[in-house]
Design an enzyme around this catalytic site. Structure first.
Site, PDB file in Angstrom:
ATOM      1  N   THR A 197       0.715  -1.231   0.064  1.00  6.96           N
ATOM      2  CA  THR A 197      -0.174  -0.010   0.019  1.00  6.96           C
ATOM      3  C   THR A 197       0.845   1.222  -0.088  1.00  6.96           C
ATOM      4  OG1 THR A 197      -1.809   1.257   1.082  1.00  6.96           O
ATOM      5  CG2 THR A 197      -0.129   0.195   2.358  1.00  6.96           C
ATOM      6  N   ARG A 198       0.379   2.222  -0.556  1.00  9.61           N
ATOM      7  CA  ARG A 198       0.995   3.598  -0.587  1.00  9.61           C
ATOM      8  C   ARG A 198       0.023   4.628   0.129  1.00  9.61           C
ATOM      9  NH1 ARG A 198      -1.727   4.877  -5.452  1.00  9.61           N
ATOM     10  NH2 ARG A 198      -2.024   7.182  -5.387  1.00  9.61           N
ATOM     11  N   HIS A 202      -7.804   1.697   5.764  1.00  9.67           N
ATOM     12  CA  HIS A 202      -8.931   1.977   6.482  1.00  9.67           C
ATOM     13  C   HIS A 202      -9.709   0.658   6.646  1.00  9.67           C
ATOM     14  CE1 HIS A 202      -8.553   6.187   6.021  1.00  9.67           C
ATOM     15  NE2 HIS A 202      -8.186   6.111   4.621  1.00  9.67           N
ATOM     16  N   HIS A 205      -9.697  -1.969   3.871  1.00  8.60           N
ATOM     17  CA  HIS A 205      -8.292  -2.529   3.721  1.00  8.60           C
ATOM     18  C   HIS A 205      -8.195  -3.607   4.765  1.00  8.60           C
ATOM     19  CE1 HIS A 205      -7.697   1.623   2.013  1.00  8.60           C
ATOM     20  NE2 HIS A 205      -7.269   0.882   1.096  1.00  8.60           N
ATOM     21  N   GLY A 290      -4.771  -6.178  -5.876  1.00  7.06           N
ATOM     22  CA  GLY A 290      -6.379  -5.858  -5.863  1.00  7.06           C
ATOM     23  C   GLY A 290      -6.624  -5.185  -6.987  1.00  7.06           C
ATOM     24  N   ARG A 291      -7.716  -4.221  -6.900  1.00  7.76           N
ATOM     25  CA  ARG A 291      -8.117  -3.666  -8.122  1.00  7.76           C
ATOM     26  C   ARG A 291      -7.476  -2.483  -8.376  1.00  7.76           C
ATOM     27  NH1 ARG A 291     -11.283   0.635  -9.604  1.00  7.76           N
ATOM     28  NH2 ARG A 291     -13.004   0.378 -11.078  1.00  7.76           N
ATOM     29  N   ASP A 292      -7.008  -2.431  -9.521  1.00  6.76           N
ATOM     30  CA  ASP A 292      -6.035  -1.133 -10.223  1.00  6.76           C
ATOM     31  C   ASP A 292      -4.780  -1.006  -9.240  1.00  6.76           C
ATOM     32  OD1 ASP A 292      -5.517   0.780 -12.043  1.00  6.76           O
ATOM     33  OD2 ASP A 292      -6.610   2.325 -10.636  1.00  6.76           O
ATOM     34  N   HIS A 293      -4.427  -2.214  -9.255  1.00 11.17           N
ATOM     35  CA  HIS A 293      -2.947  -2.101  -8.529  1.00 11.17           C
ATOM     36  C   HIS A 293      -2.057  -1.225  -8.860  1.00 11.17           C
ATOM     37  CE1 HIS A 293       0.112  -4.407  -5.877  1.00 11.17           C
ATOM     38  NE2 HIS A 293       0.629  -3.907  -6.373  1.00 11.17           N
ATOM     39  N   ALA A 294      -1.426  -0.263  -8.152  1.00 11.58           N
ATOM     40  CA  ALA A 294      -0.508   0.846  -8.556  1.00 11.58           C
ATOM     41  C   ALA A 294      -0.913   1.497  -9.684  1.00 11.58           C
ATOM     42  CB  ALA A 294       1.069   0.158  -8.698  1.00 11.58           C
ATOM     43  N   MET A 332     -13.576  -3.848  -2.126  1.00 10.43           N
ATOM     44  CA  MET A 332     -14.255  -4.072  -0.966  1.00 10.43           C
ATOM     45  C   MET A 332     -15.007  -2.885  -0.548  1.00 10.43           C
ATOM     46  SD  MET A 332     -13.307  -6.995   0.164  1.00 10.43           S
ATOM     47  CE  MET A 332     -14.152  -7.138   1.800  1.00 10.43           C
ATOM     48  N   ARG A 450      17.419  33.391 -14.233  1.00  8.09           N
ATOM     49  CA  ARG A 450      15.886  33.647 -14.166  1.00  8.09           C
ATOM     50  C   ARG A 450      15.265  32.342 -13.277  1.00  8.09           C
ATOM     51  NH1 ARG A 450      13.502  38.518 -16.434  1.00  8.09           N
ATOM     52  NH2 ARG A 450      15.089  39.168 -18.035  1.00  8.09           N
ATOM     53  N   ILE A 476       8.724  38.216 -11.694  1.00  8.92           N
ATOM     54  CA  ILE A 476       8.119  38.392 -13.188  1.00  8.92           C
ATOM     55  C   ILE A 476       7.852  36.823 -13.593  1.00  8.92           C
ATOM     56  CG2 ILE A 476       8.502  38.515 -15.559  1.00  8.92           C
ATOM     57  CD1 ILE A 476      10.057  41.037 -14.790  1.00  8.92           C
ATOM     58  N   ALA A 477       8.567  35.769 -13.116  1.00 13.78           N
ATOM     59  CA  ALA A 477       8.688  34.270 -13.745  1.00 13.78           C
ATOM     60  C   ALA A 477       7.921  34.282 -15.148  1.00 13.78           C
ATOM     61  CB  ALA A 477       7.582  33.783 -12.461  1.00 13.78           C
TER      62      ALA A 477
END
Length: 573
Positions: A197-198, A202, A205, A290-294, A332, A450, A476-477
Site C-alpha cells: 500500500t501507499r 481503513h 483494507h 487488488g483492483r487497479d494495483h499501483a 471491498m 531567472r 516576473i517568472a
C-alpha cells in the site's frame, strides 16, 4: 559477491562487500569521481544492496535494460519487469567517460557504494515510457518523472556496497529482506501473505487483508511503500502512524508491519509483477493484488491508464515462475443492510452500498467534515487530521506572475495587508526585487539565472506553506517550466494559487516609472522581458487579472473571493 540461501523466498543477492574489505574500498572510493544520488536513486540503491531487487546485481546494463523494456525479462531470461537504471547528467557522463568506477554518494556526500561501470548510453526515454507504462502521457506520474526529470544518460554496472542509506525514522520497522525472513522464522510463520500500500489503511483494507489471510491460510505482512510514491500522496510519517493504529485491530500474533523504502513507478500491471517479486524476496508465500494495483489515475483523455484487473491478469500469466502465489481481490464495499464489508462481486441486488473515495476523504478532511466509523477508525481519523487539517487552517501560496509594471508588487502588498487583517496565519511577502537583493544578488538575467531565482522563491514559499503560513510571491517568472516546477514544489504541502497579472504590454510601458522599457527599446538593457526576452503566458492559472480594468482594491477583493471559494479563508475569519 555472494548469494544467501534462506528458507523463505529462495536466493538473496548480497551486494554489501564483506566487512574486512570495506576499509580498502572506502579508501579507493575517496579518489573516484562521485555522483550524488537523487531520492529515487537512493531508494533503488538501498533495495539493490539489501537483496530486495534480487536477482539484480547492480543498475541495469543496456542489454538487460532493452530486454526488460521489451520482454519483461533480463537478457538471461529471468523474469524482471521494471528497468532499474542510474540516470545521470550529460556533463557528469562526459566527465567520467572512460572511468571504470564511480562513487555513489548520499546528499551529505557519504559514499554508499561503488559502481563498476559496464555500460553507458543515451536511451530513447519516450520509447521506454511507451514500453514500460504503455503511454507517453505526462499525467502518468512515472512518465512525467522519466521524461521531465530523469537524466539523459544511463550508467549500468555491478554495485559494491559499503553501507546502507541511514534512516532516523521508524527504525524498528525498517527491516531488510533478511531481517523480515528472520522474523518469520522466529514467529514460526511458513505461509505469509503480503499487502502493498501507499495510502493510509481503513476498514475496507482491514477486511480485505483479513479475508486474504484466511483464503491463503497464512499470516499477514503489511508492507507499505515509504520511499517515493505518487505526488500528492499523504506523507509516510502520517501513514505509518495510521498503520500502527490499525494493526491493533487484527487478531494478536497474526500480523506484522514492516516498511519498504521503494520508489514506486505507478506502473500498473508491470508494477504489480515487480511488487510480487520484491515480496518473494522478503520471504512471503502469497501476495495480494487488488483492483487497479499501483494505478496512476486517469490520463489526458479522462480514462484510467490501466484496466481495473489488468494487473491481476499479468501476474496470473507469470504465476508458475514467480515463486509467490497471487491472492486476487476485488474492491471491498460497505453494505449498509449487513453492516459489514463485502467484495464487489458479492453484492446482492437491492443492497445499499456505501463508499468514500480517496478524493471524497480528502474533501472531508479539507472541509473538516465528519468521517463515519464504518469507513475508518476514530484513532486513524485523528492521525489524519493532525497533519491534514481543514483547508482554512493549511498553509498556501499565492504566486503572482506578469510583466514588469503589470501591478504585481502593488497587489501583493495590498493582499498581504488584507490577510494580516484576518490574522489567521503568518503571512510572508516574497517580492521579486527584494528576493533578488537578499537571496539572488549574484544572479544575472539569463534564462538559467531567472529560473534559478524563481526556484529559490519557490523553495522558500514551499517551506512557509509546509509550516502552515501564507506565502505571497511576486516575481516576473516569465517561463512556464519554472512556474510548473514551483507549483510541484509547493503542491505537496498546500494549494498553489497562480495569479497571472495580465496587464497589456503598452499599459506596462506607460507606467514605467524606472524607465526600464525605454532602455530596453533603445537596446541599452538586454534580456528584458516583453521586449528582448519572451514572456510565456500562463495557460490555465487559478486567476487572471488585468489591472488596467480595475483598481487595486477591486483586484484584491477578487483574489480574496477566490481564496474563499477554495476554502483557504473563511468569509468571517
Amino acid at each position: 559477491m555472494s548469494q544467501l540461501i534462506a528458507p523463505h523466498g529462495g536466493h538473496l543477492v548480497d551486494l554489501l562487500v564483506p566487512e574486512a574489505e570495506r576499509d580498502a574500498l572506502k579508501h579507493e572510493a575517496a579518489g573516484l569521481p562521485g555522483w550524488d544520488l537523487s531520492p529515487r536513486q537512493l531508494c533503488d540503491l538501498e533495495l539493490l544492496m539489501t537483496g530486495a531487487f534480487s536477482p539484480l546485481q547492480g543498475f541495469l546494463g543496456r542489454a538487460d535494460y532493452e530486454s526488460v523494456c521489451r520482454d519483461l525479462r533480463l537478457a538471461d531470461g529471468q523474469l524482471w519487469p521494471m528497468p532499474i537504471t542510474l540516470d545521470v547528467s550529460s556533463e557528469f557522463a562526459d566527465k567520467v567517460a572512460g572511468a571504470p568506477r564511480i562513487a555513489l554518494r548520499d546528499p551529505e556526500g557519504v559514499t554508499l557504494a561503488v559502481l563498476e561501470i559496464a555500460d553507458r548510453w543515451q536511451p530513447d526515454r519516450e520509447a521506454e515510457a511507451q514500453a514500460v507504462f504503455g503511454t507517453t502521457d505526462r499525467l502518468h506520474a512515472g512518465v512525467s518523472w522519466l521524461l521531465d526529470k530523469a537524466g539523459p544518460v544511463y550508467l549500468g554496472g555491478r554495485i559494491r556496497g559499503l553501507t546502507l542509506p541511514p534512516h532516523y525514522d521508524f527504525r524498528h520497522l525498517r527491516l531488510t529482506p533478511r531481517e523480515v525472513r528472520a522474523q518469520f522464522d522466529k514467529r514460526g510463520w511458513r505461509r505469509v501473505v503480503a499487502f502493498q500500500t501507499r495510502n493510509p489503511m481503513h476498514r475496507a483494507h482491514l477486511e480485505l487483508t483479513f479475508r486474504a489471510a484466511q483464503i491463503a491460510e497464512a499470516n499477514l505482512l503489511i508492507h507499505p511503500s515509504v520511499g517515493m510514491t505518487k505526488p500528492g500522496d499523504i506523507d509516510h510519517y502520517t501513514r505509518v502512524r495510521c498503520y500502527e493504529k490499525l494493526i491493533a485491530h487484527y487478531p494478536e500474533q497474526t500480523s506484522m508491519l514492516s516498511l519498504l523504502h521503494l520508489a514506486m513507478r505507478m506502473g500498473g500491471p508491470r508494477e504489480a509483477l515487480w511488487h510480487a517479486i520484491i515480496r518473494k524476496n522478503h520471504g512471503c508465500s502469497h501476495f495480494i493484488v487488488g483492483r487497479d494495483h499501483a494505478g496512476p489515475g486517469n490520463g489526458a483523455d479522462g480514462q484510467p491508464f490501466y484496466g481495473p484487473y489488468e494487473a491481476q491478469e499479468l501476474v496470473a500469466l507469470h504465476q508458475q515462475e514467480l515463486g509467490i502465489q497471487m491472492v486476487p481481490f476485488q474492491e471491498m464495499l460497505y453494505v449498509q443492510e449487513r453492516a459489514q464489508y463485502a467484495p464487489a462481486d458479492e453484492i446482492r441486488p437491492g443492497e445499499t452500498v456505501l463508499n468514500i473515495s480517496g478524493t471524497e476523504l480528502r474533501r472531508r478532511l479539507h472541509e473538516g467534515l465528519d468521517i463515519p466509523e464504518w469507513f475508518t477508525y476514530p484513532e486513524v481519523v485523528s492521525e489524519l487530521r493532525r497533519t491534514h487539517p481543514a483547508r482554512h487552517k493549511q498553509g498556501f501560496t499565492v504566486f503572482f506572475t506578469g510583466l514588469s509594471g503589470a501591478g504585481k508588487s502593488t497587489l501583493a502588498n495590498a493582499l498581504m495587508v488584507r490577510l494580516l487583517e484576518l490574522g489567521t496565519r503568518p503571512v510572508t511577502l516574497l517580492d521579486g526585487d527584494v528576493v533578488r537583493k537578499h537571496l539572488s544578488s549574484e544572479l544575472g538575467f539569463s534564462r538559467e539565472h531567472r529560473n534559478l531565482n524563481v526556484q529559490r522563491i519557490g523553495f522558500v514559499a514551499s517551506e512557509i506553506t509546509k509550516n502552515g503560513g501564507i506565502a505571497i510571491c511576486a516575481p516576473i517568472a516569465p517561463y512556464a517550466e519554472a512556474r510548473r516546477q514551483v507549483r510541484e514544489m509547493i503542491a505537496q504541502y498546500g494549494l498553489f494559487v497562480e495569479t497571472h497579472i495580465a496587464t497589456p504590454l503598452e499599459v506596462c510601458e506607460e507606467r514605467d516609472r524606472k524607465g526600464l522599457y525605454a532602455l530596453a527599446r533603445a537596446g541599452k538593457l538586454k534580456e528584458f522581458t516583453g521586449i528582448s526576452d519572451p514572456y510565456e503566458t500562463p495557460e490555465s492559472p487559478e486567476l487572471r487579472i488585468d489591472t488596467s480594468e480595475m483598481n487595486p482594491d477591486e483586484a484584491v477583493q477578487r483574489i480574496v473571493l477566490k481564496l474563499e471559494s477554495l476554502g483557504l479563508i473563511r468569509p468571517r475569519d
